[in-house]
Motif scaffolding. Structure first.
Motif, short mmCIF file in Angstrom:
data_model
loop_
_atom_site.label_atom_id
_atom_site.label_comp_id
_atom_site.label_asym_id
_atom_site.label_seq_id
_atom_site.Cartn_x
_atom_site.Cartn_y
_atom_site.Cartn_z
N ASP A 144 40.71 34.29 40.01
CA ASP A 144 40.26 33.27 40.96
C ASP A 144 41.36 32.99 42.00
OD1 ASP A 144 37.89 33.10 39.56
OD2 ASP A 144 38.46 31.28 38.47
N ARG A 145 42.58 32.89 41.51
CA ARG A 145 43.72 32.65 42.43
C ARG A 145 43.88 33.81 43.40
NH1 ARG A 145 47.39 30.18 45.53
NH2 ARG A 145 49.57 30.49 44.95
N ALA A 146 43.75 35.03 42.90
CA ALA A 146 43.90 36.21 43.75
C ALA A 146 42.79 36.28 44.79
CB ALA A 146 43.88 37.48 42.88
N THR A 147 41.58 35.98 44.39
CA THR A 147 40.46 36.00 45.32
C THR A 147 40.66 34.99 46.45
OG1 THR A 147 38.88 36.77 43.68
CG2 THR A 147 37.98 35.56 45.55
N ALA A 148 41.08 33.78 46.10
CA ALA A 148 41.32 32.75 47.11
C ALA A 148 42.40 33.20 48.09
CB ALA A 148 41.71 31.44 46.44
N LEU A 204 46.13 43.04 38.93
CA LEU A 204 45.98 43.51 40.30
C LEU A 204 44.55 43.22 40.73
CD1 LEU A 204 46.55 45.27 42.88
CD2 LEU A 204 45.82 47.24 41.51
N MET A 205 44.39 42.56 41.86
CA MET A 205 43.07 42.34 42.45
C MET A 205 42.97 43.14 43.74
SD MET A 205 40.07 40.84 42.66
CE MET A 205 40.02 39.37 41.62
N LYS A 206 41.86 43.86 43.88
CA LYS A 206 41.59 44.60 45.12
C LYS A 206 40.25 44.13 45.68
CE LYS A 206 43.31 48.08 46.51
NZ LYS A 206 44.26 48.32 47.63
N LEU A 218 37.72 51.37 53.14
CA LEU A 218 37.34 50.58 51.97
C LEU A 218 38.40 50.78 50.89
CD1 LEU A 218 34.79 48.83 51.55
CD2 LEU A 218 33.85 50.70 50.18
N PRO A 219 38.79 49.71 50.19
CA PRO A 219 39.82 49.86 49.15
C PRO A 219 39.41 50.87 48.08
CG PRO A 219 39.39 47.54 49.59
CD PRO A 219 38.34 48.32 50.32
N VAL A 220 40.41 51.50 47.50
CA VAL A 220 40.20 52.55 46.50
C VAL A 220 41.18 52.37 45.35
CG1 VAL A 220 40.37 55.04 46.08
CG2 VAL A 220 39.42 54.22 48.23
N ILE A 221 40.71 52.62 44.14
CA ILE A 221 41.62 52.76 43.00
C ILE A 221 41.28 54.06 42.28
CG2 ILE A 221 41.85 50.26 42.73
CD1 ILE A 221 40.20 50.62 40.09
N GLY A 222 42.22 54.51 41.46
CA GLY A 222 42.01 55.72 40.68
C GLY A 222 42.98 55.75 39.52
N PRO A 223 43.07 56.87 38.84
CA PRO A 223 43.95 56.95 37.66
C PRO A 223 45.40 56.60 37.96
CG PRO A 223 42.50 58.86 37.78
CD PRO A 223 42.33 58.13 39.06
N ASP A 224 45.90 57.00 39.12
CA ASP A 224 47.30 56.68 39.44
C ASP A 224 47.50 55.18 39.61
OD1 ASP A 224 48.08 59.31 39.32
OD2 ASP A 224 47.97 59.65 41.48
N THR A 225 46.49 54.49 40.14
CA THR A 225 46.58 53.03 40.27
C THR A 225 46.73 52.41 38.88
OG1 THR A 225 44.98 53.24 42.09
CG2 THR A 225 45.51 51.01 41.33
N VAL A 226 45.94 52.88 37.93
CA VAL A 226 46.01 52.35 36.57
C VAL A 226 47.38 52.60 35.96
CG1 VAL A 226 45.11 52.60 34.22
CG2 VAL A 226 43.53 52.54 36.17
N ALA A 238 41.23 43.97 38.56
CA ALA A 238 39.92 43.45 38.93
C ALA A 238 39.60 43.93 40.35
CB ALA A 238 39.89 41.93 38.87
N ILE A 239 38.37 44.36 40.57
CA ILE A 239 37.95 44.84 41.88
C ILE A 239 36.62 44.20 42.25
CG2 ILE A 239 39.18 47.04 41.60
CD1 ILE A 239 36.48 48.37 41.08
N GLU A 240 36.37 44.13 43.54
CA GLU A 240 35.13 43.51 44.01
C GLU A 240 33.96 44.47 43.89
OE1 GLU A 240 33.31 42.34 48.28
OE2 GLU A 240 35.18 41.30 47.78
#
Length: 267
Positions: A144-148, A204-206, A218-226, A238-240
Motif C-alpha cells: 500500500d505504501r509503495a502504491t501511494a 519490490l513494487m512495479k 510497460l514495466p517488465v519483470i523476469g527471472p533475473d528480477t527475482v 508485487a506487480i500491477e
C-alpha cells in the motif's frame, strides 16, 4: 510478408515478439539493434519511416530497453529535420514525454503503434498470488505504501518501481533502472562502504506511471528480477494487474519459489 515492424532494443522481449511473428521486419537504433536487424540512426528517423512505408509496414511495436542516444546535428538528414524541434523538446521533459512524441511521429507517418501485449496477451498475468509463498499483513502494508508513492511520483515522470520495507522507502527507481535499484538495496544490506542500518525484508513494487501510454515502455519483470530481489534480501515482488509484463513466466515463478519469495499480482 507481415505488415508488422518490431523496433527492438535490448533484453528478452524483442525475441519473444519475433517468435510470435517470425515474418515481422526487425529494426533498432544503431548500437541497440539485435543481430541481423536493420539498424538506423535517430538522425535518419524520417528516412527510416519512409522506408517502412515503402515496404508495406502498417503496424509498429516497440520492445526492449535502450539508452538515450546522442544526436549529431551534422548527421540529420532532410527527411528528419522537421521532426527535430519536437523530439528535442520532448527529450528535455523526461522519458514519458519523449515516448509520447515518438509514438505521435510514427502515427503521423501513417503507422499504427501497438503494444507487445497485443501480440502476446499472456505476458500480462491475472490478479492473484503466483507462488507458494504468500504476502502477509506486513507485506500488504508495504504494498500500500509503495502504491501511494508511485502514484505520487509518476506524474513527475520518475520510475516505475520502488522498494519498501516496514513502511520505509529503501529505493526509488530512476534513470539507472530496476536492476541497479535492487543492486543498490543489496549494497545497503551488505558489509561494504554503502551498508546502512535498514529494515529487513520488504518488497519490490512495479507499476506503470499514472496516465502512461501502455503501448510502450510497460514495466517488465523476469527471472533475473527475482534473483536480484532475493539477493537484496526482499521477501517478495508485487506487480500491477494489467500493467506489468512477466517474461518467461514459468521460470520466473520457479525462481521465486526456489528463493521462497512471493510474487503477487495486485489491483
Amino acid at each position: 510478408m507481415s505488415d508488422l515492424a518490431i523496433i527492438a532494443g535490448q533484453g528478452r522481449l524483442p525475441g519473444l515478439l519475433m517468435q510470435a511473428d517470425p515474418q515481422a521486419h526487425v529494426a533498432g537504433l544503431q548500437g541497440f539493434a539485435p543481430d541481423g536487424a536493420e539498424s538506423f540512426r535517430l538522425e535518419h528517423l524520417g528516412s527510416f519511416l519512409a522506408g517502412l512505408r515503402a515496404r508495406g509496414t502498417k503496424r509498429i511495436v516497440f520492445a526492449g530497453s535502450l539508452r538515450r542516444p546522442s544526436i549529431d546535428p551534422t548527421a540529420i538528414d532532410a527527411a528528419t529535420a522537421p521532426l527535430v524541434p519536437r523530439l528535442a523538446m520532448a527529450m528535455r521533459q523526461g522519458d514519458d514525454a519523449l515516448l509520447r512524441a515518438v509514438i505521435s511521429v510514427f502515427e503521423e507517418a501513417g503507422l499504427s503503434v501497438i503494444g507487445p501485449t497485443d501480440l502476446i496477451p499472456d505476458l500480462l498475468p491475472a490478479q492473484g498470488v503466483l507462488t507458494r509463498a504468500e504476502p502477509d499483513s506486513d507485506a500488504q502494508g508495504d504494498a500500500d505504501r509503495a502504491t501511494a508513492l508511485l502514484r505520487a511520483t509518476g506524474p513527475a515522470d520518475l520510475g516505475q518501481g520502488v522498494v519498501v520495507a516496514s513502511g520505509q522507502v529503501l529505493a526509488l527507481e530512476a534513470l539507472p533502472g530496476t536492476d541497479w535499484m535492487l543492486e543498490s538495496v543489496a549494497a545497503l544490506r551488505g558489509d561494504g562502504p554503502l551498508a546502512r542500518p535498514v529494515p529487513v525484508g520488504g518488497l519490490l513494487m512495479k507499476r506503470p506511471k499514472p496516465g502512461q501510454d501502455r503501448r510502450i515502455d510497460l514495466p517488465v519483470i523476469g527471472p533475473d528480477t527475482v534473483r536480484r530481489a532475493a539477493a537484496a534480501g526482499l521477501h517478495g515482488i508485487a506487480i500491477e494487474a494489467g500493467g506489468v509484463m512477466i517474461l518467461d513466466r514459468a521460470e520466473t515463478v520457479a525462481a521465486a519459489d526456489d528463493a521462497e519469495l512471493f510474487l503477487s499480482v495486485v489491483p
